[in-house]
Design a protein around this motif. Structure first.
Motif, PDB file in Angstrom:
ATOM      1  N   LYS A 331     -10.168   6.908  13.464  1.00 24.07           N
ATOM      2  CA  LYS A 331      -9.594   7.744  12.414  1.00 24.07           C
ATOM      3  C   LYS A 331      -8.520   6.967  11.677  1.00 24.07           C
ATOM      4  O   LYS A 331      -7.730   6.247  12.293  1.00 24.07           O
ATOM      5  CB  LYS A 331      -8.995   9.014  13.036  1.00 24.07           C
ATOM      6  CG  LYS A 331      -8.447  10.005  12.030  1.00 24.07           C
ATOM      7  CD  LYS A 331      -7.886  11.231  12.741  1.00 24.07           C
ATOM      8  CE  LYS A 331      -7.320  12.236  11.735  1.00 24.07           C
ATOM      9  NZ  LYS A 331      -6.740  13.421  12.414  1.00 24.07           N
ATOM     10  N   VAL A 332      -8.483   7.104  10.368  1.00 30.19           N
ATOM     11  CA  VAL A 332      -7.462   6.453   9.560  1.00 30.19           C
ATOM     12  C   VAL A 332      -6.330   7.442   9.311  1.00 30.19           C
ATOM     13  O   VAL A 332      -6.549   8.529   8.766  1.00 30.19           O
ATOM     14  CB  VAL A 332      -8.034   5.969   8.213  1.00 30.19           C
ATOM     15  CG1 VAL A 332      -6.928   5.384   7.341  1.00 30.19           C
ATOM     16  CG2 VAL A 332      -9.131   4.940   8.441  1.00 30.19           C
ATOM     17  N   THR A 343      -3.251  -3.605   9.660  1.00 32.92           N
ATOM     18  CA  THR A 343      -2.863  -2.602   8.667  1.00 32.92           C
ATOM     19  C   THR A 343      -3.124  -3.092   7.252  1.00 32.92           C
ATOM     20  O   THR A 343      -3.600  -2.336   6.394  1.00 32.92           O
ATOM     21  CB  THR A 343      -1.373  -2.227   8.826  1.00 32.92           C
ATOM     22  OG1 THR A 343      -1.180  -1.683  10.137  1.00 32.92           O
ATOM     23  CG2 THR A 343      -0.946  -1.204   7.793  1.00 32.92           C
ATOM     24  N   GLU A 344      -2.842  -4.352   6.977  1.00 30.75           N
ATOM     25  CA  GLU A 344      -3.050  -4.901   5.636  1.00 30.75           C
ATOM     26  C   GLU A 344      -4.524  -4.926   5.262  1.00 30.75           C
ATOM     27  O   GLU A 344      -4.892  -4.629   4.127  1.00 30.75           O
ATOM     28  CB  GLU A 344      -2.457  -6.317   5.547  1.00 30.75           C
ATOM     29  CG  GLU A 344      -0.939  -6.349   5.482  1.00 30.75           C
ATOM     30  CD  GLU A 344      -0.390  -5.542   4.317  1.00 30.75           C
ATOM     31  OE1 GLU A 344      -0.828  -5.774   3.166  1.00 30.75           O
ATOM     32  OE2 GLU A 344       0.460  -4.672   4.555  1.00 30.75           O
ATOM     33  N   VAL A 345      -5.379  -5.289   6.211  1.00 31.54           N
ATOM     34  CA  VAL A 345      -6.827  -5.311   5.944  1.00 31.54           C
ATOM     35  C   VAL A 345      -7.341  -3.889   5.748  1.00 31.54           C
ATOM     36  O   VAL A 345      -8.116  -3.598   4.831  1.00 31.54           O
ATOM     37  CB  VAL A 345      -7.580  -6.017   7.083  1.00 31.54           C
ATOM     38  CG1 VAL A 345      -9.095  -5.968   6.839  1.00 31.54           C
ATOM     39  CG2 VAL A 345      -7.124  -7.467   7.207  1.00 31.54           C
ATOM     40  N   LEU A 346      -6.896  -2.978   6.609  1.00 33.67           N
ATOM     41  CA  LEU A 346      -7.325  -1.583   6.517  1.00 33.67           C
ATOM     42  C   LEU A 346      -6.857  -0.940   5.216  1.00 33.67           C
ATOM     43  O   LEU A 346      -7.572  -0.133   4.608  1.00 33.67           O
ATOM     44  CB  LEU A 346      -6.782  -0.812   7.723  1.00 33.67           C
ATOM     45  CG  LEU A 346      -7.172   0.663   7.828  1.00 33.67           C
ATOM     46  CD1 LEU A 346      -8.685   0.830   7.900  1.00 33.67           C
ATOM     47  CD2 LEU A 346      -6.504   1.300   9.053  1.00 33.67           C
ATOM     48  N   PHE A 370      -8.654   9.388   4.657  1.00 38.49           N
ATOM     49  CA  PHE A 370      -7.861  10.216   5.550  1.00 38.49           C
ATOM     50  C   PHE A 370      -8.575  11.510   5.916  1.00 38.49           C
ATOM     51  O   PHE A 370      -8.166  12.199   6.859  1.00 38.49           O
ATOM     52  CB  PHE A 370      -6.514  10.547   4.891  1.00 38.49           C
ATOM     53  CG  PHE A 370      -5.767   9.331   4.432  1.00 38.49           C
ATOM     54  CD1 PHE A 370      -5.363   8.365   5.341  1.00 38.49           C
ATOM     55  CD2 PHE A 370      -5.479   9.133   3.090  1.00 38.49           C
ATOM     56  CE1 PHE A 370      -4.677   7.229   4.929  1.00 38.49           C
ATOM     57  CE2 PHE A 370      -4.798   8.005   2.663  1.00 38.49           C
ATOM     58  CZ  PHE A 370      -4.395   7.045   3.588  1.00 38.49           C
ATOM     59  N   VAL A 371      -9.625  11.842   5.185  1.00 35.09           N
ATOM     60  CA  VAL A 371     -10.349  13.091   5.415  1.00 35.09           C
ATOM     61  C   VAL A 371     -11.736  12.835   6.016  1.00 35.09           C
ATOM     62  O   VAL A 371     -12.171  13.538   6.931  1.00 35.09           O
ATOM     63  CB  VAL A 371     -10.482  13.896   4.101  1.00 35.09           C
ATOM     64  CG1 VAL A 371     -11.350  15.135   4.297  1.00 35.09           C
ATOM     65  CG2 VAL A 371      -9.101  14.287   3.579  1.00 35.09           C
ATOM     66  N   LYS A 372     -12.433  11.834   5.503  1.00 36.09           N
ATOM     67  CA  LYS A 372     -13.799  11.554   5.963  1.00 36.09           C
ATOM     68  C   LYS A 372     -13.810  11.139   7.431  1.00 36.09           C
ATOM     69  O   LYS A 372     -12.909  10.437   7.900  1.00 36.09           O
ATOM     70  CB  LYS A 372     -14.428  10.447   5.114  1.00 36.09           C
ATOM     71  CG  LYS A 372     -14.597  10.792   3.653  1.00 36.09           C
ATOM     72  CD  LYS A 372     -15.671  11.846   3.419  1.00 36.09           C
ATOM     73  CE  LYS A 372     -17.060  11.307   3.626  1.00 36.09           C
ATOM     74  NZ  LYS A 372     -18.111  12.286   3.278  1.00 36.09           N
ATOM     75  N   LYS A 373     -14.824  11.573   8.158  1.00 35.03           N
ATOM     76  CA  LYS A 373     -14.958  11.258   9.574  1.00 35.03           C
ATOM     77  C   LYS A 373     -16.321  10.635   9.844  1.00 35.03           C
ATOM     78  O   LYS A 373     -17.250  10.781   9.052  1.00 35.03           O
ATOM     79  CB  LYS A 373     -14.790  12.524  10.413  1.00 35.03           C
ATOM     80  CG  LYS A 373     -13.427  13.171  10.294  1.00 35.03           C
ATOM     81  CD  LYS A 373     -13.362  14.438  11.129  1.00 35.03           C
ATOM     82  CE  LYS A 373     -11.992  15.102  10.998  1.00 35.03           C
ATOM     83  NZ  LYS A 373     -11.920  16.376  11.780  1.00 35.03           N
TER      84      LYS A 373
END
Length: 385
Positions: A331-332, A343-346, A370-373
């Motif tokens: 999960k993001v 974190t920078e790549v993500l 942040f919403v998609k799973k």
């Protein structure tokens, strides 16, 4: 649990992809197929015809068990960087024993020998290629001739999947040397040709007839975003983009006011030295702000996009046995809990998703990272394409 890995873009998923997965199961005897797939932007440059969630789901319904994302800083880069990011992602799961790939030759041992030459003669090949470019030869011709002079069979320097296979194998040979207890063996599947399977390019051409309005709108939105980015940037900033250098930043600024479409713009900028595909990648990287050196450390992670029950069991297996050498991101979150490099790549993947949703006319909140799973498909079997 035995698993094999496949590198793909699935832009879109088609019978040829299904065939490679099926043959992979037969040739390796593995239980699970794990695919690492480009996200919303692809290696030739530009947005994919369908978003990453749709393409990953289609791949699982078509025979894959788990589809994980290749971070955009690798997915939108040269074949060499694309291959290194992809192979390191699969290797990093700790649960892959075979790397399966399609190639025109279908000869794994011959490709391995050529990959060894590429590794041992990289400096000589680079110098020969520079000589060819300086003599006015087109990029692909100079690259092919340089490899042939180093002793690589001409047949392996002319076909796109053989060329990409060599890049996979270069990385795999290095990783196996560094990690002798975790050796991953390569398995080549001979491509049967356009007469047997449609290519992704063929399908995209057909899609333009069926979904012409949607794809045309995406093209126009993408073009407007790219040219806005170029108009706002200065030449020095553009020169820092990953695929730029040698004055390409100035060339982009010079030609942007004259072009009336993306295709027209690329035609104005490209040359023998800088082929169409490189300029296409440059424009995608410009829009996404991917600068030279972003991929230098090849930081990556396991980001599941879609899976079936077998894929879910594989993830549990590598977690339980602590096999993965890279983070697993289920999960993001808005507040990062990974180290700075991850974190920078993500962050680039999150931004790429937002930009893609602007291009596709999608809701920025509903379709955000942040919403998609992860899509979980129960009882998924291979579709009859």
């Amino acid at each position: 649990m035995k698993a094999f890995g496949v590198v793909a873009e699935f832009n879109p998923f088609h019978r040829g992809h299904k065939y490679v997965i099926e043959q992979g199961r037969i040739l390796t005897g593995c239980d699970v197929c794990v695919c690492v797939m480009s996200g919303n932007f692809v290696q030739r440059g530009g947005p994919a015809v369908f978003n990453k969630w749709e393409r990953a789901e289609e791949a699982v319904r078509g025979g894959a068990d788990l589809v994980i994302e290749l971070p955009v800083i690798y997915a939108s880069s040269s074949a060499e960087i694309f291959a290194e990011g992809a192979v390191k992602t699969l290797f990093g799961t700790g649960g892959i024993s075979r790397l399966v790939f399609g190639s025109e030759s279908g000869d794994t041992e011959r490709l391995l020998r050529a990959a060894e030459i590429l590794r041992s003669s990289s400096g000589r090949i680079d110098n020969a290629m520079k000589e060819g470019l300086a003599a006015g030869k087109p990029y692909h011709a100079a690259a092919a001739e340089a490899r042939e002079r180093a002793g690589i069979d001409a047949e392996l320097t002319s076909e796109p999947n053989d060329i990409l296979a060599l890049e996979y194998l270069k990385v795999l040979l290095k990783l196996n040397e560094e990690n002798p207890d975790s050796e991953v063996r390569p398995v080549s599947v001979k491509r049967t040709g356009a007469g047997h399977h449609e290519t992704a390019s063929d399908i995209r051409r057909k899609l333009k007839k069926v979904e012409g309005g949607r794809l045309k709108a995406m093209e126009e939105n993408y073009w407007n975003l790219v040219r806005s980015r170029i108009l706002l940037a200065d030449s020095e900033e553009l020169e820092r983009i990953a695929s730029a250098g040698e004055g390409l930043g100035n060339k982009l600024k010079k030609e942007i006011r004259y072009a009336d479409s993306m295709e027209d713009f690329i035609e104005r900028v490209k040359s023998k030295r800088y082929p169409y595909t490189r300029i296409g990648r440059l424009l995608a990287q410009t829009l996404l702000g991917i600068e030279r050196g972003a991929a230098a450390d090849f930081v990556t992670y396991i980001r599941p996009l879609a899976m079936n029950e077998a894929g879910g069991k594989f993830l549990k297996y590598i977690k339980k046995n602590e096999l993965a050498g890279i983070p697993i991101i289920d999960k993001v979150g808005r507040d990062s809990y990974f180290d700075e490099a991850v974190t920078e790549v993500l962050k680039k993947d999150v931004q790429a998703a937002d930009i893609y949703n602007l291009i596709a006319g999608k809701n920025l909140y509903d379709e955000s990272e942040f919403v998609k799973k992860t899509t979980i498909i129960k009882g998924a079997g291979a579709l009859d394409f």
